[in-house]
Design a protein around this motif. Structure first.
Motif, PDB file in Angstrom:
ATOM      1  N   LEU A  50       9.761  41.020  -9.493  1.00  0.00           N
ATOM      2  CA  LEU A  50      10.895  41.411  -8.657  1.00  0.00           C
ATOM      3  C   LEU A  50      11.722  40.190  -8.255  1.00  0.00           C
ATOM      4  O   LEU A  50      12.963  40.231  -8.239  1.00  0.00           O
TER       5      LEU A  50
ATOM      6  N   ILE B 163      16.443  52.174 -10.510  1.00  0.00           N
ATOM      7  CA  ILE B 163      15.488  52.600 -11.532  1.00  0.00           C
ATOM      8  C   ILE B 163      15.992  53.842 -12.258  1.00  0.00           C
ATOM      9  O   ILE B 163      15.382  54.259 -13.248  1.00  0.00           O
TER      10      ILE B 163
ATOM     11  N   HIS C  27       5.680  48.395 -14.110  1.00  0.00           N
ATOM     12  CA  HIS C  27       6.355  47.467 -15.027  1.00  0.00           C
ATOM     13  C   HIS C  27       7.224  48.228 -16.031  1.00  0.00           C
ATOM     14  O   HIS C  27       8.305  47.737 -16.403  1.00  0.00           O
TER      15      HIS C  27
ATOM     16  N   LEU D 250      10.334  49.114 -14.314  1.00  0.00           N
ATOM     17  CA  LEU D 250      11.169  47.926 -14.150  1.00  0.00           C
ATOM     18  C   LEU D 250      11.836  47.514 -15.461  1.00  0.00           C
ATOM     19  O   LEU D 250      12.893  46.862 -15.435  1.00  0.00           O
TER      20      LEU D 250
ATOM     21  N   THR E 217      15.125  49.231 -15.416  1.00  0.00           N
ATOM     22  CA  THR E 217      15.873  49.107 -14.168  1.00  0.00           C
ATOM     23  C   THR E 217      17.152  48.313 -14.387  1.00  0.00           C
ATOM     24  O   THR E 217      17.174  47.288 -15.096  1.00  0.00           O
TER      25      THR E 217
END
Length: 229
Positions: free
Chosen positions: A130, A159, A217, A220, A223
């Motif tokens: 992050l 997301i 993950h 992400l 994202t």
């Protein structure tokens, strides 16, 4: 007047004349039984001692006796049956298709077979990612909120499309998921030592955690980072 010459006899007492002069198929059953050689046991050819009771004797139950399907009792471990903690965890992580980032952050701890530190490092890997994506230096819940919750009317990361109420609710739930992981699996080992044994984690719980971190993950990966003005 002399009689016929005596027949030539062999070791088993059978007559060579009866075997050679008698036409095939004309000899009686008694002559055939008398002249046929005694069958030798199968062990006589190999030189081993013939044991007539070997077929009726129970097999010996030794440590090397084989189980059904031909698998030995004491077989060495194979690649599909790892015995060490690191081997079992790596095998199961690969079988589950865990995200490579999870293993990258705790690879050294898995090699050292330290489940306590492997869980701790894998959880910290989410916070580190992050920070790399948002360019922030905070940590913990403050980091999660700064990246994923609205700040001055917008967020730094999406997301999903973040257009509808459902999208906003999903992102809020994702924030709570990461906070829950931090509070459950990162904070306890950070405030205790492994030697005290106050915080224990089984391999099954660790594998479930790695699966949750893999989900984080993967979300992400898709994202979108909103550039700040």
């Amino acid at each position: 007047m002399t009689g016929p010459p005596p027949p030539n006899t062999y070791g088993n007492g059978s007559s060579a004349t009866a075997n050679s002069n008698a036409p095939a198929g004309n000899s009686s059953g008694s002559n055939t039984a008398a002249t046929s050689p005694t069958p030798k046991p199968p062990y006589a050819r190999s030189g081993r001692r013939y044991d007539a009771e070997a077929s009726t004797r129970e097999p010996s139950r030794t440590p090397t006796a084989r189980l059904p399907y031909g698998k030995p009792r004491h077989c060495p471990p194979t690649n599909k049956e790892p015995t060490t903690t690191a081997g079992r965890l790596r095998y199961e992580l690969n079988r589950r298709g865990v995200h490579p980032a999870v293993i990258r952050y705790c690879d050294e701890e898995l090699i050292r077979q330290s489940l306590f530190h492997a869980v701790f490092e894998a959880t910290k890997g989410v916070a580190q990612r992050l920070r790399q994506m948002c360019g922030l230096n905070t940590d913990g819940n403050a980091l999660v909120e700064a990246c994923l919750l609205p700040r001055i009317g917008t967020t730094l990361m999406h997301i999903n499309g973040y257009q509808s109420v459902s999208d906003t609710s999903e992102q809020n739930g994702f924030v709570n998921l990461i906070k829950g992981i931090f509070g459950t699996f990162r904070n306890p080992p950070a405030h205790t030592t492994r030697a005290t044994g106050l915080w224990n984690l089984t391999e099954a719980d660790a594998l479930d955690l790695f699966s949750m971190l893999s989900f984080v993950h993967r979300r992400l990966d898709g994202t979108r980072v909103i550039p700040t003005i």
